[in-house]
Design an enzyme around this catalytic site. Sequence first.
Site, PDB file in Angstrom:
ATOM      1  N   HIS A  77       4.886  -4.683  -5.018  1.00 33.61           N
ATOM      2  CA  HIS A  77       4.948  -4.145  -6.382  1.00 33.61           C
ATOM      3  C   HIS A  77       6.360  -4.330  -6.907  1.00 33.61           C
ATOM      4  O   HIS A  77       7.332  -4.029  -6.215  1.00 33.61           O
ATOM      5  CB  HIS A  77       4.580  -2.665  -6.377  1.00 33.61           C
ATOM      6  CG  HIS A  77       4.258  -2.125  -7.733  1.00 33.61           C
ATOM      7  ND1 HIS A  77       5.222  -1.942  -8.699  1.00 33.61           N
ATOM      8  CD2 HIS A  77       3.081  -1.755  -8.301  1.00 33.61           C
ATOM      9  CE1 HIS A  77       4.651  -1.461  -9.791  1.00 33.61           C
ATOM     10  NE2 HIS A  77       3.354  -1.343  -9.574  1.00 33.61           N
ATOM     11  N   ARG A  85       5.989  -0.111 -17.749  1.00 33.33           N
ATOM     12  CA  ARG A  85       6.227  -1.353 -18.497  1.00 33.33           C
ATOM     13  C   ARG A  85       5.161  -1.561 -19.570  1.00 33.33           C
ATOM     14  O   ARG A  85       5.428  -2.128 -20.624  1.00 33.33           O
ATOM     15  CB  ARG A  85       6.274  -2.531 -17.525  1.00 33.33           C
ATOM     16  CG  ARG A  85       7.575  -2.574 -16.718  1.00 33.33           C
ATOM     17  CD  ARG A  85       7.559  -3.632 -15.637  1.00 33.33           C
ATOM     18  NE  ARG A  85       6.745  -3.240 -14.511  1.00 33.33           N
ATOM     19  CZ  ARG A  85       5.823  -4.008 -13.934  1.00 33.33           C
ATOM     20  NH1 ARG A  85       5.597  -5.227 -14.384  1.00 33.33           N
ATOM     21  NH2 ARG A  85       5.133  -3.561 -12.908  1.00 33.33           N
TER      22      ARG A  85
END
Length: 555
Positions: A326, A346
């Site tokens: 990740h 994000r």
Amino acid sequence: MSYTPQMQELIKKVEATRPERVARAKRGENFPALSLEERAVVLGKFHPDYQEEGRRALRVGPDKGLVVPEEVAKVMESRSMLRPEKIDLSKPDYDTDILILGAGGGGTSAALMATDAGLKVIMATKLRHGDANTMMAEGGIQAATQECDSPYYHYMDTIGGGHFTNQPDLVAALAHDAPLSIAWLEALGMIFNKKPDGRLDSRHFGGSCRKRMQSSGDMTGAEIMRVLRDEARNRRDRISTLEFTPAVEIILDESGKCAGAVLYNMETREFFIARAKAVVIATGGNGRLHIKGFATTNHYGATMDGVVMCYRVGVGTTCLPSTQYHPTGVAYPEQNVGLLITEKVRGLGAHVLNIDGEQFCFPLEPRDVESAELIKEALEVNKAVVTPTGRYGLWLDSPMIDLLHGEGTVRKELPAKFIQFERHGIDISKDPMLVYPTLHYQNGGIAINADCETVVPGLYSAGECTGGLHGENRLMGNSLQDVITFGRRAGISAAKYVTGGVELGKLTLDHIAKFEKELVDAGITDSIIAPILLPDYSTDEVSARRLAEARQESE
């Protein structure tokens, strides 16, 4: 532990570039995404999966010759903790219709569907019911629930995100079942984020062409596990749960059908025999193997047990060499290292920045590409922040979220993350987070078909321990959908198999001796014992003392 004075000075560079970046974001202007050719270049040079170092070929088993990470190879070529000749299989301690190994989202979903068919179920799990990666998943669950979306787009995004290496029948099953899974979870009482008119609030994520991410704050997995566990506990007349009791070997009958498992009570250190007409493997991932030394987001028991046990009975794997890192795991403070910072951050507009406060990548690339770009910025461009303990980190500019969506959005959308940083003196609505790629997901695993069947009759599998669905890269939100879709399918398939009539013959562990002979024939004399059950974080000093004590006892 708030940011050090040196870090606080570096944050001023982030603050200096923030107004212009926020203005661009409000105009819909994004940092350019990479082309497919550019993605291939950055992956090949910087993603750990693409590096030859630390990988070798398996020397035994159905996947002999497959090149995998060294840490994976060690457990796949391991010896059993059992001596089969000393195990009496004639008097089982437990007898049930279906035995489910693992009690996370996949295992519990399977249990619920099996009991819908009127069958008795035992769930045996390593830690407590719900101690699983499902509980730790944050950002959301994918499903084509919006008017502009469809299972077709979900299918295409998943195939593209997996670099066209996915198993098509699994992807088709996921995309088809996903909206049904959402409806099922809501019927069980799950609380999703909703718009004022009551419709699901869906958002974008890395690799998506439509807004398809449903969530429950940044604790989506915990909310899923809450409703699944509650429902399972409401069915105690049909579902028995054995906690702190992992499986260590699968049992077959004399005709080669799956017939149960040997369980190990971690508190009393006793072995128990569980006979079952069908077995579902839902033991989760391998993050605690710490491939290539990376920190991990995974729960404490994620040591790849199910894949190891299935491999010994002749079940091969799909996409096993692939691991997901990740892009945004916590790099500071030290107490939070490896903790997942959900992609939702994000998705809400936060930029990833280097030490100079410069944006250097499109924030919603597929996870493997995003991770490779962060590693490149740190190692090749040499623009990472270095923590007091020597870790690399890049800034994730979370304060942008309030500027883009209104004050209080960070607290509302990311309540768990806000608390986890606040306890260390960091307000993520005012200061950015420091992140770096972290070991997150086991992309490959046990080979299954869309009905969760393995090549062994009566043996099924679901969730992160399986392979093929995600190909060589998983998209956000498909993991939680994976455990629900295929957990449900595994329970339905196992129940159909059992209700069709199953007669078990004499129980046997002969496959263990056969596998260990293969190890000897291959010249493998230094294999470890696995499943390893729990990771060992002992220091060299402590390990040396243990060896000394063992020598004294033997003398």
